[in-house]
Design a protein around this motif. Structure first.
Motif, mmCIF file in Angstrom:
data_model
loop_
_atom_site.group_PDB
_atom_site.id
_atom_site.type_symbol
_atom_site.label_atom_id
_atom_site.label_comp_id
_atom_site.label_asym_id
_atom_site.label_seq_id
_atom_site.Cartn_x
_atom_site.Cartn_y
_atom_site.Cartn_z
ATOM 1 N N GLY A 70 0.682 -1.186 -0.049
ATOM 2 C CA GLY A 70 0.078 0.132 -0.071
ATOM 3 C C GLY A 70 0.821 1.191 0.127
ATOM 4 N N ILE A 71 2.077 1.144 0.206
ATOM 5 C CA ILE A 71 2.870 2.280 -0.206
ATOM 6 C C ILE A 71 3.519 2.550 -1.461
ATOM 7 C CG2 ILE A 71 5.125 3.421 0.863
ATOM 8 C CD1 ILE A 71 4.785 1.386 3.307
ATOM 9 N N LEU A 72 3.543 3.657 -1.795
ATOM 10 C CA LEU A 72 3.986 4.357 -3.070
ATOM 11 C C LEU A 72 5.279 5.006 -3.130
ATOM 12 C CD1 LEU A 72 0.590 5.874 -4.772
ATOM 13 C CD2 LEU A 72 1.584 3.388 -4.939
ATOM 14 N N ALA A 73 6.110 4.479 -3.734
ATOM 15 C CA ALA A 73 7.742 5.013 -3.823
ATOM 16 C C ALA A 73 8.388 4.819 -5.292
ATOM 17 C CB ALA A 73 8.432 4.097 -2.816
ATOM 18 N N PRO A 74 9.368 5.635 -5.471
ATOM 19 C CA PRO A 74 10.216 5.305 -6.417
ATOM 20 C C PRO A 74 10.906 4.075 -6.618
ATOM 21 C CG PRO A 74 11.434 6.926 -5.245
ATOM 22 C CD PRO A 74 9.974 6.739 -4.494
ATOM 23 N N ARG A 131 9.868 -12.222 4.557
ATOM 24 C CA ARG A 131 9.974 -13.325 4.009
ATOM 25 C C ARG A 131 9.233 -13.346 2.362
ATOM 26 N NH1 ARG A 131 11.120 -18.938 7.076
ATOM 27 N NH2 ARG A 131 11.746 -19.250 4.855
ATOM 28 N N VAL A 132 8.239 -12.613 2.468
ATOM 29 C CA VAL A 132 7.259 -12.530 1.329
ATOM 30 C C VAL A 132 7.021 -11.140 0.994
ATOM 31 C CG1 VAL A 132 5.253 -13.184 -0.066
ATOM 32 C CG2 VAL A 132 6.492 -15.004 1.568
ATOM 33 N N VAL A 133 7.337 -10.487 0.006
ATOM 34 C CA VAL A 133 6.955 -9.442 -0.478
ATOM 35 C C VAL A 133 6.399 -9.247 -1.793
ATOM 36 C CG1 VAL A 133 7.846 -7.066 -0.991
ATOM 37 C CG2 VAL A 133 8.874 -8.219 0.931
ATOM 38 N N ASP A 134 5.217 -8.519 -2.207
ATOM 39 C CA ASP A 134 4.503 -8.409 -3.466
ATOM 40 C C ASP A 134 4.775 -7.037 -3.703
ATOM 41 O OD1 ASP A 134 2.940 -10.903 -4.004
ATOM 42 O OD2 ASP A 134 2.037 -10.545 -2.040
ATOM 43 N N MET A 135 4.964 -6.750 -4.996
ATOM 44 C CA MET A 135 5.152 -5.525 -5.734
ATOM 45 C C MET A 135 4.229 -5.415 -7.070
ATOM 46 S SD MET A 135 9.178 -4.672 -5.297
ATOM 47 C CE MET A 135 9.888 -4.499 -3.693
#
Length: 245
Positions: A53-57, A234-238
């Protein structure tokens, strides 16, 4: 949500996004704004990385995130009265030599990561510097499965201070540039000039252009979003944000 237009001044230690707009110094920025005399400034559009839910470059894990994590843990372990005296570059250097490097020397090896496509068919960066389709690279495809020293995604070319970690970040609009670097610290040290300039191809460097994907690590790793520590994951969705800045 539609983001408003905004300007970025190179005031921090990274300045990667500011440099991507062509501005290198604060005074240069201010002189440019003054010369407009009230007219609308030129605009650039950037895609953004969306993570939890965070927006970043940019966002990712690896050596940089480890150093940030070690820096904060070292500060938290100190009496509050002295924390303000161990910040900045000296604090980061102390964290590197007292925590990050000793841990790597004592470890059995780097984390393993799977990069799984969860969006549109994947593209990768060919040796000639041009995007090409990944065979059978649709949703569910495992694009990389192996050791990881750095793993992340970006929509700007550099992380700051001239370090072009994602030199092809804007080659495919609407997609994130995801990169996995699997070299050891010693191998990376020997290639610092090439890494800094964003030379491609490099051994053990894998670059993809994706709309959505998942990182799966074999252990918890510190994760950062635009230089701010998000925590261990351990798990990250982008995914590529629908909104552009």
């Amino acid at each position: 949500v539609e983001l408003p237009a905004f300007g970025i001044l190179p005031l921090g230690t990274g300045n990667g996004w500011a440099r991507a707009t062509g501005i290198r110094r604060v005074r240069e920025s201010l002189r440019h704004l003054a010369s407009l005399e009230g007219a609308n400034p030129p605009m650039l559009e950037f895609d953004l990385v969306e993570t939890e839910g965070i927006l970043a470059p940019f966002a990712g894990t690896g050596w940089d995130a480890e150093i940030i994590s070690d820096y904060h843990k070292r500060r938290e372990a100190m009496p509050e009265a002295v924390r303000s005296q161990v910040g900045g570059l000296p604090g980061y250097l102390a964290s590197i030599f007292t925590r990050t490097i000793p841990r790597h020397l004592a470890s059995s090896g780097p984390p393993n990561v799977k990069l799984i496509n969860t969006g549109e068919p994947a593209l990768r960066l060919g040796d000639d510097g041009k995007p090409v389709p990944v065979p059978e690279g649709g949703p569910g495809a495992v694009l990389y499965d192996g050791p990881m020293s750095v793993a992340g995604a970006s929509t700007v070319e550099e992380l700051g201070l001239g370090f072009r970690a994602f030199p092809h970040a804007r080659d495919v609009p609407g997609r994130l540039c995801a990169r996995v670097y699997g070299a050891t610290p010693m191998e990376a040290t020997l290639r610092i000039p090439q890494l800094w300039r964003g030379v491609h191809p490099l051994p053990k460097s894998h670059i993809f252009f994706l709309t959505a994907f998942r990182w799966e690590f074999d252990r918890e790793v510190p994760f950062e979003v635009a230089g701010d520590l998000l925590g261990d994951r351990r798990v990250v969705d982008m995914r590529a944000a629908h909104t552009r800045a």
